[in-house]
Design an enzyme around this catalytic site. Structure first.
Site, mmCIF file in Angstrom:
data_model
loop_
_atom_site.group_PDB
_atom_site.id
_atom_site.type_symbol
_atom_site.label_atom_id
_atom_site.label_comp_id
_atom_site.label_asym_id
_atom_site.label_seq_id
_atom_site.Cartn_x
_atom_site.Cartn_y
_atom_site.Cartn_z
ATOM 1 N N ARG A 178 13.557 11.156 5.470
ATOM 2 C CA ARG A 178 15.031 11.151 6.249
ATOM 3 C C ARG A 178 15.959 11.837 5.458
ATOM 4 N NH1 ARG A 178 14.666 5.651 3.584
ATOM 5 N NH2 ARG A 178 14.242 4.637 5.552
ATOM 6 N N ASP A 192 20.167 -4.124 -1.618
ATOM 7 C CA ASP A 192 19.450 -2.955 -1.878
ATOM 8 C C ASP A 192 19.348 -2.019 -0.456
ATOM 9 O OD1 ASP A 192 17.785 -5.359 -1.058
ATOM 10 O OD2 ASP A 192 16.238 -3.505 -0.828
ATOM 11 N N ARG A 222 21.745 3.079 -4.133
ATOM 12 C CA ARG A 222 22.023 1.784 -3.354
ATOM 13 C C ARG A 222 23.037 0.933 -4.529
ATOM 14 N NH1 ARG A 222 16.874 1.112 -0.426
ATOM 15 N NH2 ARG A 222 15.700 3.175 -0.591
ATOM 16 N N ASP A 282 17.425 3.190 6.419
ATOM 17 C CA ASP A 282 16.207 2.063 6.472
ATOM 18 C C ASP A 282 16.202 1.093 7.561
ATOM 19 O OD1 ASP A 282 13.797 1.093 5.184
ATOM 20 O OD2 ASP A 282 14.837 0.161 3.745
ATOM 21 N N ASP A 317 0.845 -1.173 0.082
ATOM 22 C CA ASP A 317 -0.163 -0.009 -0.036
ATOM 23 C C ASP A 317 0.759 1.258 0.182
ATOM 24 O OD1 ASP A 317 0.993 0.149 2.531
ATOM 25 O OD2 ASP A 317 -0.906 -0.308 3.597
#
Length: 450
Positions: free
Chosen positions: A175, A250, A182, A260, A121
């Site tokens: 952030r 990643d 990456r 992350d 979502d």
């Protein structure tokens, strides 16, 4: 600091990203704004209304990107290659310079669906945002190269998740990163055999993040930089006692900055087998295996660059990692202990004794670092610590214990039960005081260590 907008990502062209639209949220309730991070890029003067407009409604910042960009990448997830990922619930929102002149990115998490959302979502739970605040604040204080949680805005939607009580509240997070590229971005280009685009991305990273021009040796120079920076990150993780939990390719930034944070934890003791993610059944990303995991990810970058470079110089660049990691581990632990380096032999002996003693004694890691800061280990640490005490005393202190933080009875730490305790009053009573108090405590520790 004056806001200095940038947009060099546009140099790469549309083969590297997809323009996307942010979600239109029912509400935008400001829950956290990091004015210390905002000051570093000249955005601390925004009013709360302006802050929400930019970081909840994503009205463009003047002079930077006019539309958010979902970056394209692939990656290995738990060593299995996945060509169906990309920015699935986030995007690059803006670029700018910080007070050091570095190119910085503002990226999002929970900002809505993109072409890479698959069946998701595109949203973020409020609890996930709170956890990311705690992770980044703690890591920054402990000297780890990390992204910084810039903003958290509650969005008024109910989300259903399998790993926390549902329905649960939703949020959008921003952030602040030193780069948004990456290793998986290079892997995607290699997957499609896009050699010209690999060359273009290599030049972009060298130019904007390492201040170098491209040339015939650009691939090995890039790999050497990434190997050095990620070796440093691995050493910092170990010194901090931090377990990221999902060190997939990643999730590795080519600037070596961690970001992350999902199932992260801090290990209570020096336990190499300690894991953060409940689904990491094999312990692939356990505390003690993180340097190996990061090295493996950098090897995937080397494999991608093999399309535009000879193998021998890439192998030479990769060979930098093990020794660089050892030096960075020593430097990070000495920094956390408040000690100056001595000699390579003495420093290595200290770190080896520290690992050995902490592992066998099972003393709480944060407690030990707190008590041993500036090198004077209390006599309460008995016989097993005799060798370590002597090695500590041989190093000159980097800082004294005169900061008020050291007069307390206990270290600032972040066990998982405290994370849950900080979260509990938020859904129950909309009480954010525990989070505010913890951030203040963490920053006090950071001031004492810095």
């Amino acid at each position: 600091m004056t806001f200095t907008p940038q947009q060099p990502i546009l140099e790469l062209g549309d083969a590297f990203y997809d323009p996307v639209a942010p979600a239109d949220f029912p509400q935008t309730i400001l829950r956290f704004r990091n004015d210390r991070a905002a000051a570093s890029v000249g955005l601390d003067g925004l009013s709360d209304a302006e802050w929400i407009a930019h970081f909840g409604r994503f009205q463009p910042l003047d002079g930077t990107l006019r539309q958010p960009l979902a970056l394209r990448y692939h990656g290995h997830q738990f060593r299995v290659y996945n060509p169906e990922i990309g920015d699935g619930r986030g995007f690059l929102f803006a670029q700018m310079r910080d007070e050091q002149g570095r190119l910085m990115d503002l990226g999002t998490k929970g900002s809505g669906q993109t072409p890479y959302s698959r069946f998701g979502d595109g949203r973020l739970t409020l609890k996930g945002g709170v956890r990311e605040i705690l992770a980044t604040e703690m890591l920054e204080a402990l000297g780890v190269d990390t992204s910084r949680t810039f903003s958290l805005i509650e969005t008024g939607e109910e989300l259903h998740r399998g790993d926390e009580p549902s329905p649960t509240r939703s949020a959008v997070m921003v952030r602040l990163n030193h780069g948004h590229i990456r290793i998986g971005a290079f892997q995607r280009l290699a997957y499609f055999q896009e050699t010209e685009n690999i060359e273009r991305l290599t030049a972009y990273v060298l130019n904007h993040y390492y201040g170098e021009e491209a040339g015939p040796d650009a691939p090995q120079r890039l790999l050497a930089h990434v190997a050095a920076r990620t070796a440093r990150l691995a050493g910092q993780f170990m010194a901090a006692g931090f377990v990221h939990g999902v060190l997939n390719s990643d999730n590795i930034n080519v600037t070596g900055e961690s970001f992350d944070y999902g199932p992260w934890r801090f290990t209570p003791t020096w336990d190499p087998a300690f894991t953060a993610a409940y689904f990491d059944h094999a312990g692939l990303y356990a505390f003690g295996r993180q340097p190996e995991a990061i090295y493996w990810d950098v090897m995937q970058l080397a494999g991608s660059l093999r399309l535009i470079a000879d193998e021998a110089p890439l192998v030479e660049a990769m060979d930098l990692f093990p020794e660089r990691f050892q030096r960075e581990l020593e430097a990070a632990i000495l920094w956390r202990l408040g000690l100056e380096p001595h000699s390579p032999e003495q420093d290595r002996s200290l770190i080896q004794a520290l690992e050995r003693t902490l592992r066998t004694s099972e003393i709480p890691l944060d407690r030990f670092y707190f008590d041993a800061f500036a090198g004077q280990l209390p006599e309460a640490y008995g016989g097993p610590f005799a060798e370590l005490r002597a090695l500590l005393a041989a190093h000159a202190p980097r800082k004294s214990r005169d900061h008020p933080y050291w007069s307390g009875n206990a270290p600032c730490s972040m066990p998982i039960d405290e994370v849950e305790a900080i979260w509990a009053p938020i859904p129950a009573d909309d009480d954010w005081s525990a989070l505010t108090a913890k951030v203040d405590q963490i920053r006090t520790m950071g001031d004492a260590l810095a």
